[in-house]
Design an enzyme around this catalytic site. Sequence first.
Site, PDB file in Angstrom:
ATOM      1  N   LYS A 189       0.805  -1.220   0.000  1.00  0.00           N
ATOM      2  CA  LYS A 189       0.000   0.000   0.000  1.00  0.00           C
ATOM      3  C   LYS A 189       0.840   1.272   0.000  1.00  0.00           C
ATOM      4  O   LYS A 189       0.369   2.333  -0.425  1.00  0.00           O
ATOM      5  CB  LYS A 189      -0.923   0.012   1.209  1.00  0.00           C
TER       6      LYS A 189
ATOM      7  N   SER B 235       1.222  -9.820  -0.077  1.00  0.00           N
ATOM      8  CA  SER B 235       0.981  -8.377  -0.080  1.00  0.00           C
ATOM      9  C   SER B 235       1.305  -7.643   1.213  1.00  0.00           C
ATOM     10  O   SER B 235       1.586  -6.440   1.176  1.00  0.00           O
ATOM     11  CB  SER B 235      -0.480  -8.116  -0.459  1.00  0.00           C
TER      12      SER B 235
END
Length: 323
Positions: free
Chosen positions: A66, A313
């Site tokens: 992110k 992730s």
Amino acid sequence: MIGEQEQDTAVATPEDIRRTYDVLAPYVRRTPVLELDPHDLTGDAGTGPWRLALKLEYLQRSGSFKVRGAFANLLLREPPEAGVVAASGGNHGVAVAYAAHRLGVRARIYVPTISAPAKMDRIRELGAELVVGGDRYADALAAADSWVAESGALSVHAFDQRETLLGQGGVGVELAEQVPGPDTVLVPVGGGGLIGGIAAYFAGSARVVAVEPTGAPTLHTARVQGTPADAPADSVAADALAPRRIGELAFRVAQSFVDESVLVEDDAILTAQRVLWQAARVAVEPAAAVGVAALLSGAYRPAPGERVAVVLSGSNRPPGFLA
């Protein structure tokens, strides 16, 4: 690819993503790739010899991919004096708080009550103002939107913002260089910023497969309905992969460049977490384990000779969570 639909490059071209990657280079980490014998993870799963590479995006600054989208927003847009605001299940909030701290920008982060305490603690540690309220990401987003209207702060959307998608596409830039000629990339999906960026970068040169929890099927629901639509949000990975619906921008990209959508049960996600730790000493949060869960459960079965890359992730959980 999906049917005969026309390819949508209006959201972002590979060249757009590459230019953004170069802008972000001083601020984000080029995360490594770990190549494994697939049988170290899957035993006899699959239909014959194939190759496996894990993209270790959980080693990124702020603990998840992110941060790429967060920096893209703060560097490609002009934050006002009121600063920036973001709604997040956790990881996006940590990323925006980190980018704002690094660039000297005020930040306010709204999170729902289901966010992991470790993520909330990290947001506070980075100097952002944290506001906790509502049960789901959609509640936090509504509160953040109200603050934008009141204060004039710059909204940094977790996934449905072009700059966010451009930043996340940097994962694809690196994968293409680190794993030349991947056949397939398995990507976790929540709101769709990560898969939107990766799929837009590969633009059909590799198969891109979306992986979601059965209890939070945002892209899968949109593919069935033919448009973004409300989906359930009940999964062990709900703090990272359970917005109410897929982003409009990501869905546009997915219509052209996402080949397949598969679902995995929570038990498979938790098993994948443990197997990653036992086989490779890789410690990730549930949302990051969904791609490996697809391989372990047979939701995705590589063909003989196929070269598969799996994006891991994030890992914003406290030490010892796998003990």
